[in-house]
Design a protein around this motif. Sequence first.
Motif, short mmCIF file in Angstrom:
data_model
loop_
_atom_site.label_atom_id
_atom_site.label_comp_id
_atom_site.label_asym_id
_atom_site.label_seq_id
_atom_site.Cartn_x
_atom_site.Cartn_y
_atom_site.Cartn_z
N THR A 36 0.82 -1.20 0.00
CA THR A 36 0.00 0.00 0.00
C THR A 36 0.86 1.26 0.00
N LEU A 37 1.88 1.26 0.81
CA LEU A 37 2.75 2.44 0.91
C LEU A 37 4.11 2.20 0.27
N GLY A 38 4.25 1.09 -0.43
CA GLY A 38 5.52 0.75 -1.06
C GLY A 38 5.85 1.67 -2.22
N GLN A 39 7.11 2.00 -2.33
CA GLN A 39 7.58 2.84 -3.42
C GLN A 39 8.16 2.01 -4.55
N GLN A 40 8.30 0.71 -4.31
CA GLN A 40 8.85 -0.19 -5.32
C GLN A 40 8.30 -1.59 -5.07
N LEU A 41 8.42 -2.44 -6.06
CA LEU A 41 8.03 -3.83 -5.89
C LEU A 41 8.91 -4.48 -4.84
N THR A 42 8.31 -5.29 -4.01
CA THR A 42 9.02 -6.01 -2.97
C THR A 42 9.07 -7.46 -3.43
N THR A 43 10.29 -7.99 -3.63
CA THR A 43 10.40 -9.27 -4.30
C THR A 43 11.22 -10.33 -3.58
N SER A 44 11.81 -10.00 -2.46
CA SER A 44 12.61 -11.01 -1.75
C SER A 44 12.04 -11.21 -0.35
N LEU A 104 -3.09 -16.60 -4.58
CA LEU A 104 -2.59 -17.68 -3.73
C LEU A 104 -2.43 -18.94 -4.56
N THR A 105 -1.35 -19.66 -4.27
CA THR A 105 -1.08 -20.90 -4.96
C THR A 105 -0.88 -22.00 -3.92
N ARG A 106 -1.33 -23.19 -4.27
CA ARG A 106 -1.14 -24.32 -3.36
C ARG A 106 0.10 -25.06 -3.83
N ARG A 107 1.09 -25.14 -2.94
CA ARG A 107 2.34 -25.82 -3.22
C ARG A 107 2.59 -26.84 -2.13
N ASN A 108 2.81 -28.07 -2.55
CA ASN A 108 3.03 -29.16 -1.59
C ASN A 108 1.92 -29.21 -0.54
N GLY A 109 0.69 -28.96 -0.98
CA GLY A 109 -0.47 -29.06 -0.11
C GLY A 109 -0.76 -27.84 0.75
N ALA A 110 0.08 -26.82 0.69
CA ALA A 110 -0.10 -25.63 1.52
C ALA A 110 -0.35 -24.40 0.63
N TRP A 111 -1.35 -23.60 1.02
CA TRP A 111 -1.62 -22.36 0.30
C TRP A 111 -0.60 -21.30 0.71
N MET A 112 -0.07 -20.60 -0.29
CA MET A 112 0.94 -19.56 -0.08
C MET A 112 0.57 -18.35 -0.94
N ILE A 113 0.98 -17.18 -0.49
CA ILE A 113 0.76 -15.95 -1.25
C ILE A 113 1.83 -15.86 -2.34
N ALA A 114 1.40 -15.80 -3.59
CA ALA A 114 2.32 -15.66 -4.71
C ALA A 114 2.45 -14.20 -5.16
N HIS A 115 1.38 -13.44 -4.93
CA HIS A 115 1.36 -12.04 -5.36
C HIS A 115 0.36 -11.29 -4.49
N GLN A 116 0.72 -10.09 -4.12
CA GLN A 116 -0.21 -9.22 -3.39
C GLN A 116 -0.09 -7.81 -3.92
N HIS A 117 -1.23 -7.19 -4.16
CA HIS A 117 -1.27 -5.78 -4.52
C HIS A 117 -2.23 -5.11 -3.56
N SER A 118 -1.83 -3.97 -3.04
CA SER A 118 -2.67 -3.21 -2.11
C SER A 118 -2.53 -1.74 -2.44
N SER A 119 -3.65 -1.03 -2.40
CA SER A 119 -3.61 0.41 -2.66
C SER A 119 -4.69 1.10 -1.84
N LEU A 120 -4.45 2.37 -1.59
CA LEU A 120 -5.45 3.16 -0.87
C LEU A 120 -6.72 3.25 -1.70
N LEU A 121 -7.83 3.26 -1.03
CA LEU A 121 -9.12 3.38 -1.72
C LEU A 121 -9.30 4.84 -2.12
N PRO A 122 -9.48 5.12 -3.40
CA PRO A 122 -9.65 6.52 -3.81
C PRO A 122 -10.99 7.08 -3.34
N ARG A 123 -11.02 8.36 -3.15
CA ARG A 123 -12.28 9.02 -2.81
C ARG A 123 -13.20 8.99 -4.01
#
Length: 128
Positions: A36-44, A104-123
């Motif tokens: 939401t407040l990130g200035q760049q993609l967070t990848t690691s 979300l992706t299921r890997r080896n039987g467990a759900w994991m977050i593969a990608h997330q995008h969040s942003s402020l709700l515009p007025r």
Amino acid sequence: MSEAYDVVQRWAEAFNAGEADAIAALYAEGAVLWGTLGQQLTTSPAEITTYFAEAARAGLRVKLQTYVISPASDDLAIIAGHYEFSRTADGKTQPIPARYSFVLTRRNGAWMIAHQHSSLLPRPANRP
């Protein structure tokens, strides 16, 4: 697909507890976070941990709201919805409405977050 949403709920619980390592552990290898407040993609994993540690230091909390689950396959789900961040300062709680999407992706039987995008709700356009 409710098991996929369970990950989002665990994400919110760890967020509110300020447990950056626990949040980062919910992300799959190679996951991407556009915070939401990130200035760049967070990848690691280290960047994801740092991002959420900073959110905890800022005193942010989150409350999940409405959402929709769109199954893409047996092992892939897209969850989109609203949440409200908040921060309390000088005895006043400031709500910060936002929106999100998690892939979300299921890997080896467990759900994991593969990608997330969040942003402020515009007025709405008709409000200043």
